[in-house]
Design a protein around this motif. Structure first.
Motif, PDB file in Angstrom:
ATOM      1  N   PRO A 172       0.817  -1.232   0.000  1.00  0.00           N
ATOM      2  CA  PRO A 172       0.000   0.000   0.000  1.00  0.00           C
ATOM      3  C   PRO A 172       0.843   1.271   0.000  1.00  0.00           C
ATOM      4  N   ALA A 173       2.122   1.164   0.385  1.00  0.00           N
ATOM      5  CA  ALA A 173       2.989   2.353   0.423  1.00  0.00           C
ATOM      6  C   ALA A 173       3.547   2.717  -0.955  1.00  0.00           C
ATOM      7  N   GLU A 174       3.193   1.951  -1.988  1.00  0.00           N
ATOM      8  CA  GLU A 174       3.649   2.226  -3.354  1.00  0.00           C
ATOM      9  C   GLU A 174       3.287   3.665  -3.724  1.00  0.00           C
ATOM     10  N   SER A 175       4.244   4.403  -4.304  1.00  0.00           N
ATOM     11  CA  SER A 175       4.004   5.831  -4.531  1.00  0.00           C
ATOM     12  C   SER A 175       4.923   6.369  -5.621  1.00  0.00           C
ATOM     13  N   LEU A 176       4.412   7.311  -6.426  1.00  0.00           N
ATOM     14  CA  LEU A 176       5.275   8.014  -7.374  1.00  0.00           C
ATOM     15  C   LEU A 176       4.878   9.490  -7.413  1.00  0.00           C
ATOM     16  N   LEU A 177       5.758  10.334  -7.970  1.00  0.00           N
ATOM     17  CA  LEU A 177       5.504  11.767  -8.025  1.00  0.00           C
ATOM     18  C   LEU A 177       4.619  12.092  -9.229  1.00  0.00           C
ATOM     19  N   PRO A 178       3.614  12.978  -9.030  1.00  0.00           N
ATOM     20  CA  PRO A 178       2.764  13.386 -10.163  1.00  0.00           C
ATOM     21  C   PRO A 178       3.592  13.955 -11.316  1.00  0.00           C
ATOM     22  N   GLU A 179       4.659  14.694 -10.986  1.00  0.00           N
ATOM     23  CA  GLU A 179       5.454  15.300 -12.055  1.00  0.00           C
ATOM     24  C   GLU A 179       6.191  14.226 -12.862  1.00  0.00           C
ATOM     25  N   ASP A 180       6.528  13.087 -12.213  1.00  0.00           N
ATOM     26  CA  ASP A 180       7.151  11.994 -12.942  1.00  0.00           C
ATOM     27  C   ASP A 180       6.149  11.350 -13.908  1.00  0.00           C
ATOM     28  N   ALA A 181       4.895  11.214 -13.457  1.00  0.00           N
ATOM     29  CA  ALA A 181       3.857  10.651 -14.325  1.00  0.00           C
ATOM     30  C   ALA A 181       3.653  11.570 -15.534  1.00  0.00           C
ATOM     31  N   ASP A 182       3.708  12.885 -15.292  1.00  0.00           N
ATOM     32  CA  ASP A 182       3.547  13.858 -16.373  1.00  0.00           C
ATOM     33  C   ASP A 182       4.693  13.730 -17.384  1.00  0.00           C
ATOM     34  N   LEU A 183       5.912  13.620 -16.869  1.00  0.00           N
ATOM     35  CA  LEU A 183       7.081  13.436 -17.736  1.00  0.00           C
ATOM     36  C   LEU A 183       6.943  12.141 -18.540  1.00  0.00           C
ATOM     37  N   ALA A 184       6.438  11.106 -17.889  1.00  0.00           N
ATOM     38  CA  ALA A 184       6.280   9.817 -18.561  1.00  0.00           C
ATOM     39  C   ALA A 184       5.302   9.937 -19.725  1.00  0.00           C
ATOM     40  N   ALA A 185       4.188  10.663 -19.502  1.00  0.00           N
ATOM     41  CA  ALA A 185       3.188  10.829 -20.566  1.00  0.00           C
ATOM     42  C   ALA A 185       3.799  11.567 -21.752  1.00  0.00           C
ATOM     43  N   ARG A 186       4.584  12.608 -21.458  1.00  0.00           N
ATOM     44  CA  ARG A 186       5.179  13.379 -22.557  1.00  0.00           C
ATOM     45  C   ARG A 186       6.228  12.557 -23.298  1.00  0.00           C
ATOM     46  N   THR A 187       7.005  11.762 -22.553  1.00  0.00           N
ATOM     47  CA  THR A 187       8.029  10.911 -23.177  1.00  0.00           C
ATOM     48  C   THR A 187       7.374   9.828 -24.041  1.00  0.00           C
ATOM     49  N   MET A 188       6.269   9.257 -23.531  1.00  0.00           N
ATOM     50  CA  MET A 188       5.562   8.230 -24.299  1.00  0.00           C
ATOM     51  C   MET A 188       5.003   8.804 -25.592  1.00  0.00           C
ATOM     52  N   LEU A 189       4.433  10.002 -25.507  1.00  0.00           N
ATOM     53  CA  LEU A 189       3.863  10.637 -26.709  1.00  0.00           C
ATOM     54  C   LEU A 189       4.960  10.869 -27.745  1.00  0.00           C
ATOM     55  N   ARG A 190       6.119  11.317 -27.266  1.00  0.00           N
ATOM     56  CA  ARG A 190       7.266  11.540 -28.144  1.00  0.00           C
ATOM     57  C   ARG A 190       7.710  10.207 -28.780  1.00  0.00           C
ATOM     58  N   PHE A 191       7.750   9.168 -27.958  1.00  0.00           N
ATOM     59  CA  PHE A 191       8.132   7.841 -28.450  1.00  0.00           C
ATOM     60  C   PHE A 191       7.140   7.350 -29.515  1.00  0.00           C
ATOM     61  N   ILE A 192       5.839   7.497 -29.225  1.00  0.00           N
ATOM     62  CA  ILE A 192       4.800   7.014 -30.153  1.00  0.00           C
ATOM     63  C   ILE A 192       4.931   7.725 -31.502  1.00  0.00           C
ATOM     64  N   LYS A 193       5.124   9.045 -31.429  1.00  0.00           N
ATOM     65  CA  LYS A 193       5.282   9.789 -32.685  1.00  0.00           C
ATOM     66  C   LYS A 193       6.511   9.326 -33.448  1.00  0.00           C
ATOM     67  N   SER A 194       7.594   9.000 -32.697  1.00  0.00           N
ATOM     68  CA  SER A 194       8.834   8.598 -33.367  1.00  0.00           C
ATOM     69  C   SER A 194       8.690   7.235 -34.042  1.00  0.00           C
ATOM     70  N   LEU A 195       7.632   6.483 -33.676  1.00  0.00           N
ATOM     71  CA  LEU A 195       7.406   5.188 -34.320  1.00  0.00           C
ATOM     72  C   LEU A 195       7.110   5.351 -35.806  1.00  0.00           C
ATOM     73  N   GLU A 196       6.661   6.542 -36.187  1.00  0.00           N
ATOM     74  CA  GLU A 196       6.390   6.791 -37.607  1.00  0.00           C
ATOM     75  C   GLU A 196       7.656   6.570 -38.441  1.00  0.00           C
ATOM     76  N   ASP A 197       8.813   6.849 -37.833  1.00  0.00           N
ATOM     77  CA  ASP A 197      10.073   6.674 -38.566  1.00  0.00           C
ATOM     78  C   ASP A 197      10.265   5.217 -38.977  1.00  0.00           C
ATOM     79  N   ILE A 198       9.965   4.283 -38.029  1.00  0.00           N
ATOM     80  CA  ILE A 198      10.216   2.882 -38.369  1.00  0.00           C
ATOM     81  C   ILE A 198       9.019   2.263 -39.078  1.00  0.00           C
ATOM     82  N   HIS A 199       7.819   2.797 -38.861  1.00  0.00           N
ATOM     83  CA  HIS A 199       6.646   2.243 -39.534  1.00  0.00           C
ATOM     84  C   HIS A 199       6.705   2.539 -41.025  1.00  0.00           C
ATOM     85  N   ARG A 200       7.236   3.728 -41.372  1.00  0.00           N
ATOM     86  CA  ARG A 200       7.389   4.130 -42.768  1.00  0.00           C
ATOM     87  C   ARG A 200       8.382   3.191 -43.470  1.00  0.00           C
ATOM     88  N   ALA A 201       9.411   2.753 -42.701  1.00  0.00           N
ATOM     89  CA  ALA A 201      10.480   1.978 -43.327  1.00  0.00           C
ATOM     90  C   ALA A 201       9.979   0.607 -43.807  1.00  0.00           C
TER      91      ALA A 201
END
Lengths: 300, 300
Positions: free
Chosen positions: B271-300
């Motif tokens: 129950p003590a499991e915990s993370l920072l909201p700002e880390d979750a926010d960074l994760a969402a932005r990094t994931m979005l960047r990663f997803i967009k970058s998939l276009e590079d390999i999908h095109r190939a």
């Protein structure tokens, strides 16, 4: 229910024979002698003996269960041990009941992920409990003689295959024929538990559920039981009971006697528990003889 | 549900920006990844990956769950370990998932009365299990490195304070980054279990519940994830996952990538499991960047 049935059979035999003794006979079927359902063992015999002190004042039924007084208590039981069978005897006179202490043990560690929590950083409550369970066994073996220690239940919390346990709960049951031996063994085991907890960085909580002193049977009643055995042509054998019985509670009310009946391989608390019908028959006749002989001391 | 929410947030962000990528995005909320409710872990991701072989032929729903094919799978998760926190980093690129073996262990002894069964005559299944639990811990400690072994659940039967246990059941979970290390540790622990059972005269039954090989993440996707981290101004950090994840199952379907997010003190499954909201926010932005970058390999 064998002990109850034997009592009923004895009264039925007296009734069939038209015999009336100079004293009343009461037959009790006590509930939860084992303490398996409730934390306190021998609840109902305690109520009858008037020693159930922890009950709230307004529990009138418990107050009313208290017996006004008796001059003897008799309990028949399978031996639950191998002594009579090893000696080739059907019945034995019980000299007394071993002392018993029972504890509830709680170990508190820290729950964690089974895959990511390094072994060196764990505070695994179940591993600590496992060390304690082994220690209880080792201490009892080292103490030797009639001293035994048993961990019969254990649970780990939160209780999932992929979680390092943050908690462990188990019971500890310690017995010996003499009070001092029982106390010494329990103390040494609990001391070792504390050492294990300290080394492993876990918390330890020890809850003393009950402490039953050794309960010797009444010498005069033992002599009458020996006489009943001899009267049935049986060799007299006296033996101690490693198991607790309601008789140890009733000893607060009146002198007690117990008759042990041979069981197969000493097996008890197990579906394989078994005794011979002819042994049960012998027990009923011996009990009837014992009950009648009580007239000798009741008259006195 | 953090991983699912992050996926939904990424799709929502694309939708709000009116962006459409050249490939479809599916978000899966897999059930019982842990294997806590059913004996087999990662049941639903196995169905999607088409590797749920043990299901009866007429379970059409399972057959229909099989994915027709994907070119990449991404999973975000808290680290469940202390590495990122120790390094002062919010996010890391996962290089792969450790191998995992899980077993159900049954020990069979002989139930007996706790008061009358002499210590020397016992075949106590729980005492044997306790010795095994300690052995699992000792073997994993001796193996060292990233190797771990965990007993997370245990029960004794019949399970009463005053009965010597005739049975004990527990789980064993073994993990290591390399398949060979995992297999070697599991084998040595099970060998020791056999020795303990033989010495104590108890039976041992070992049921291999599952064996999951180590699952490396896709190198090309790891490079894209590193790029997404750098794009957010973060230091690139790669790390292995000691915990199993659905990604290891989905690797049968397509290349996989994982993003780890820092959690407090590495605590998980607690129950003590915990993370920072700002880390979750960074994760969402990094994931979005990663997803967009998939276009590079999908095109190939």
């Amino acid at each position: 229910p064998l002990g109850i049935m034997l009592g009923i059979e004895c009264v039925a035999a007296l009734h069939d024979a038209g015999e009336r003794l100079r004293f009343p006979i009461e037959i009790y079927a006590f509930g939860d002698e084992e303490g398996s359902r409730f934390p306190l063992a021998m609840l109902t015999s305690r109520a009858v003996a008037g020693t159930l002190d922890a009950v709230p004042r307004d529990f009138d039924a418990y107050r009313q269960a208290r017996h006004p007084g008796a001059f003897a208590y008799l309990e028949a039981h399978i031996e639950q041990g191998p002594v009579l069978e090893a000696d080739g005897l059907a019945l034995g006179t019980v000299t007394g009941i071993a002392a018993q202490r029972r504890f509830g043990i709680k170990v508190g560690g820290r729950a964690g992920h089974a895959g990511t929590t390094a072994m060196t950083l764990r505070r695994d409550a179940l591993a600590a409990a496992a060390a304690m369970i082994l220690t209880a066994e080792q201490e009892a073996l080292a103490a030797g003689g009639d001293r035994v220690a048993t961990v019969g239940t254990v649970t780990a919390g939160p209780g999932a295959a992929n979680v390092v346990p943050g908690a462990a709960i188990f019971t500890l049951d310690v017995r010996a024929a003499r009070d001092a031996d029982c106390a010494a063994l329990a103390d040494s085991i609990i001391d070792r538990f504390g050492q294990i907890a300290a080394v492993r960085g876990v918390t330890l909580s020890v809850d003393a559920l009950h402490s039953l002193p050794a309960s010797p049977c009444d010498p005069q009643l033992m002599t009458l039981m020996d006489g009943a055995l001899a009267g049935e042509g049986l060799r007299v054998r006296r033996l101690v009971s490693g198991a607790g019985h309601d008789a140890m509670i009733l000893s607060a009310l009146c002198p007690t006697a117990m008759l042990f009946i041979r069981c197969r391989e000493g097996i008890s608390h197990n579906p394989a528990e078994s005794l011979l019908p002819e042994d049960a028959d012998l027990a009923a006749r011996t009990m009837l003889r014992f009950i009648k002989s009580l007239e000798d001391i009741h008259r006195a």
